[in-house]
Each structure stands twice: as C-alpha cells, then as structure tokens.
Design an enzyme around this catalytic site. Structure first.
Site, PDB file in Angstrom:
ATOM      1  N   SER A  81      13.910  -6.169  -0.286  1.00 46.24           N
ATOM      2  CA  SER A  81      14.946  -6.388   0.746  1.00 46.24           C
ATOM      3  C   SER A  81      16.256  -6.783   0.083  1.00 46.24           C
ATOM      4  O   SER A  81      17.333  -6.460   0.577  1.00 46.24           O
ATOM      5  CB  SER A  81      14.502  -7.489   1.711  1.00 46.24           C
ATOM      6  OG  SER A  81      13.245  -7.152   2.269  1.00 46.24           O
ATOM      7  N   ASP A  98       4.885  -8.919  -6.007  1.00 39.93           N
ATOM      8  CA  ASP A  98       4.951 -10.378  -6.180  1.00 39.93           C
ATOM      9  C   ASP A  98       3.620 -10.839  -6.774  1.00 39.93           C
ATOM     10  O   ASP A  98       2.800 -11.474  -6.105  1.00 39.93           O
ATOM     11  CB  ASP A  98       5.249 -11.051  -4.842  1.00 39.93           C
ATOM     12  CG  ASP A  98       6.592 -10.618  -4.290  1.00 39.93           C
ATOM     13  OD1 ASP A  98       7.612 -11.142  -4.749  1.00 39.93           O
ATOM     14  OD2 ASP A  98       6.631  -9.721  -3.424  1.00 39.93           O
ATOM     15  N   HIS A 104       7.012  -2.450   2.421  1.00 36.86           N
ATOM     16  CA  HIS A 104       6.310  -3.088   3.533  1.00 36.86           C
ATOM     17  C   HIS A 104       5.474  -2.060   4.302  1.00 36.86           C
ATOM     18  O   HIS A 104       4.340  -2.342   4.694  1.00 36.86           O
ATOM     19  CB  HIS A 104       7.320  -3.710   4.506  1.00 36.86           C
ATOM     20  CG  HIS A 104       8.164  -4.802   3.931  1.00 36.86           C
ATOM     21  ND1 HIS A 104       9.516  -4.660   3.730  1.00 36.86           N
ATOM     22  CD2 HIS A 104       7.862  -6.067   3.524  1.00 36.86           C
ATOM     23  CE1 HIS A 104      10.015  -5.780   3.234  1.00 36.86           C
ATOM     24  NE2 HIS A 104       9.024  -6.646   3.079  1.00 36.86           N
ATOM     25  N   GLN A 136       2.610 -14.484  -6.777  1.00 38.28           N
ATOM     26  CA  GLN A 136       2.316 -14.895  -5.398  1.00 38.28           C
ATOM     27  C   GLN A 136       0.879 -14.526  -5.028  1.00 38.28           C
ATOM     28  O   GLN A 136       0.187 -15.286  -4.345  1.00 38.28           O
ATOM     29  CB  GLN A 136       3.298 -14.212  -4.444  1.00 38.28           C
ATOM     30  CG  GLN A 136       2.972 -14.366  -2.970  1.00 38.28           C
ATOM     31  CD  GLN A 136       4.092 -13.851  -2.096  1.00 38.28           C
ATOM     32  OE1 GLN A 136       5.087 -14.522  -1.898  1.00 38.28           O
ATOM     33  NE2 GLN A 136       3.945 -12.650  -1.583  1.00 38.28           N
TER      34      GLN A 136
HETATM   35  P1  AMP Z   1       8.765  -9.955   1.646  1.00 33.77           P
HETATM   36  O1  AMP Z   1       9.221  -9.497   3.010  1.00 33.77           O
HETATM   37  O2  AMP Z   1       9.699  -9.620   0.551  1.00 33.77           O
HETATM   38  O3  AMP Z   1       8.286 -11.385   1.658  1.00 33.77           O
HETATM   39  O4  AMP Z   1       7.472  -9.090   1.331  1.00 33.77           O
HETATM   40  C1  AMP Z   1       6.376  -9.046   2.193  1.00 33.77           C
HETATM   41  C2  AMP Z   1       5.217  -8.406   1.464  1.00 33.77           C
HETATM   42  O5  AMP Z   1       5.584  -7.089   1.055  1.00 33.77           O
HETATM   43  C3  AMP Z   1       4.842  -9.178   0.194  1.00 33.77           C
HETATM   44  O6  AMP Z   1       3.434  -9.233   0.082  1.00 33.77           O
HETATM   45  C4  AMP Z   1       5.453  -8.351  -0.897  1.00 33.77           C
HETATM   46  O7  AMP Z   1       4.787  -8.452  -2.130  1.00 33.77           O
HETATM   47  C5  AMP Z   1       5.325  -6.954  -0.322  1.00 33.77           C
HETATM   48  N1  AMP Z   1       6.299  -6.063  -0.948  1.00 33.77           N
HETATM   49  C6  AMP Z   1       7.635  -6.282  -1.102  1.00 33.77           C
HETATM   50  N2  AMP Z   1       8.210  -5.279  -1.791  1.00 33.77           N
HETATM   51  C7  AMP Z   1       7.216  -4.398  -2.090  1.00 33.77           C
HETATM   52  C8  AMP Z   1       7.162  -3.157  -2.804  1.00 33.77           C
HETATM   53  N3  AMP Z   1       8.243  -2.610  -3.349  1.00 33.77           N
HETATM   54  N4  AMP Z   1       5.964  -2.546  -2.928  1.00 33.77           N
HETATM   55  C9  AMP Z   1       4.853  -3.105  -2.390  1.00 33.77           C
HETATM   56  N5  AMP Z   1       4.836  -4.260  -1.704  1.00 33.77           N
HETATM   57  C10 AMP Z   1       5.993  -4.906  -1.555  1.00 33.77           C
END
Ligand code: AMP
Length: 282
Positions: A186, A150, A37, A153
């Site tokens: 997460s 993702d 994030h 997504q």
């Molecule tokens: P989330 O809180 O899991 O919904 O993720 C929020 C954003 O952070 C989404 O656009 C995810 O694709 C991105 N994200 C989550 N994990 C990673 C990661 N390891 N590397 C890069 N972006 C991430």
C-alpha cells in the site's frame, strides 16, 4: 457482501454460519488494497465457505506517527474491489471499537521482536499481536491468511497462535510483485516517480545476494557489495539487509544449506519505508 462495523453484529452473523458448519476464513488488512491482498482473498475463497476481510489501520503497530498519518486510505474503492471478489463480510471497526480504553497488557516475544522490524520499529510487533489477537477473538476464524511479504510478522503470529492456543490455521501466501520485481505494498502509492523507478533495487539486491550466497560467497562479502551498490541508488537508503534462520527467526552469520534461511531487507525512499524478503531455497 455485508459491511459491519460493530463487534456484536459480526459475531452474531458468524455464529449462525458456524452453527451451520461453515468454515470461516479471515484476511486481516489495513486497506488500500492491491493485488497482493487479492491473492490472499482468492486463496481464502477457494479454501473456505465464508470469507471475512478486516480493514483497520491499527494505530498501535505504528511506531512513527507520520507513517500512520500518511498511510493510504480509500475505503470506497476497497469495498468495490472486495465486492467484485465475492467477499462475504468486511469488518471495518474504528479506533473506539478496537480500543475503547488504552491497552493495559503488552506482548513480548523474547528475541523475535528485538531484531529487524522489531528493532527498527519498537513496539510494532506488540501492536500487531494485540490487533491480531483481538481479530481472532472477534471473528474466531478457522483459517487466517497472511502474506510472506511480512515474513517476520508471520513468525510473530505463529508464535502467538502457539503460545495462546488460538484455534486457527495460519496460511502463508507468496509475495505478489510488480513486473519489475517490486513487492506490492500500500505504501508504494506514496512513492514519487523517481523513487518508484529506483524501488526495484530492494528485490534486485535480494536476488543478487541469494545468487552469490548459493554459489558460496561468504555472507560478509555479499553484504558489503550490496551496501556499496545501494550508494548508486540516490533515492534509496538501505536500512538493513540480513540473513535469517526462518525457524525461530534469528539472525544468521553464514549460509547454512541444512536449514531454511531467508534474506530480509528494509529501505527508505524519502519518508516511505519499504520491506521485502526472499527465501534462499524453496
Ligand atoms: P497490510 O494491509 O499491508 O497490513 O497487509 C495485509 C496482509 O496482506 C498481510 O498479511 C500482508 O503480508 C499481505 N500482503 C501485503 N502485501 C503483499 C504482497 N505484495 N503479496 C502478498 N501478500 C501481501
């Protein structure tokens, strides 16, 4: 840093900044923030005047009630992290604010939501599209940041922006990984030590499959080897490994060097479901 829960309040604050010709970026998250994030946030800070992070565990994108219940939440520590990153606004709505009444419309993506995450998590992309649309309407960002982690997504969000004419530029940030290759998520917090030790098999399988495909081994054979290899990781159940054409996000039957392709993987470690992906070429 301002922490705002109400829609009219965040709209009012951003309206003033927009009138002052400030560019606004949005990073939608579900909290339990990690370095993945933070990478999105750092890029947003470098490329825009005002950075808004939303933290909202969106119930409509969870097809599995247990996953929703157990999803890690730690707002105080998230807020500390965001403050130290120099974020300007954190939007933290609750369910009553985001869904004052049940949704009466739904999204279909004609194909995109029928494969991979769409197939294994029915309704997931409808929930994503609903919450992203709401956030785009509330924040009206110039730029919005999403992780390549993702990948499907990203395709759904791009489709949404194209079809509904959202005036926002979508920026995709490469996946941030642990030293052993595990993509930050997460949900990694929920892995026990044995599961955590075996979790890098997702990434090592992607690397293996990519190497084999690039040296000309047919996809069917590569797939079989990876499936067999998963049997050696007792804590990990492979759900799918697929080759996709990134443009249009459709399943591919074979490696095609002329087009952009990626490998996508999902696996269960106990009740924790992890996903990852890897581009075949840059
Ligand atoms: P989330 O809180 O899991 O919904 O993720 C929020 C954003 O952070 C989404 O656009 C995810 O694709 C991105 N994200 C989550 N994990 C990673 C990661 N390891 N590397 C890069 N972006 C991430």
């Amino acid at each position: 840093m301002e922490i705002i829960k109400q829609i009219p309040e965040i709209r009012a604050a951003l309206r003033l900044l927009r009138a002052d010709f400030k560019s606004i970026s949005l990073i939608p998250t579900m909290g339990a923030l990690h370095r993945g994030h933070l990478e999105l946030i750092r890029q947003a800070k470098a490329e825009s005047d005002v950075v808004v992070v939303s933290i909202y565990v969106n119930p409509t994108q969870f097809n599995n009630p247990l996953d929703l219940e157990k999803y890690p939440r730690d707002l105080p520590s998230d807020l500390k992290l965001l403050e130290s990153e120099g974020v300007d606004f954190v939007f933290v709505p609750d369910d009553k604010i985001m869904y004052p009444s049940p949704m009466s419309i739904a999204f279909t993506f004609f194909g995109l939501d029928e494969i991979l995450e769409g197939a294994y998590r029915p309704g997931h992309f409808n929930g994503v599209a609903v919450v992203v649309s709401k956030l785009f309407h509330i924040i009206a960002p110039d730029l919005a940041y999403f992780g390549q982690k993702d990948l499907q997504q990203v395709s759904v969000v791009r489709q949404l922006v194209r079809d509904l004419n959202f005036d926002v530029k979508i920026i995709v940030v490469p996946t941030v990984r642990e030293a052993d290759g595990l993509a930050l998520s997460s949900r990694n917090q929920r892995l026990n030590p044995n599961q955590r030790e075996q979790a890098p098999i997702l990434y090592s399988s992607l690397i293996f499959a990519k190497t084999e495909l690039l040296r000309g081994v047919p996809w069917f054979e590569v797939h079989e080897i990876v499936k067999a290899n998963f049997k050696t990781a007792s804590a990990v159940d492979l759900e799918y490994l697929q080759l996709v054409d990134v443009e249009g996000f459709v399943l591919a039957k074979e490696r095609d060097p002329k087009i952009k392709q990626a490998l996508c993987i999902a696996a269960y470690l106990g009740d924790v479901r992890l996903i990852d992906n890897l581009m075949l070429t840059d």
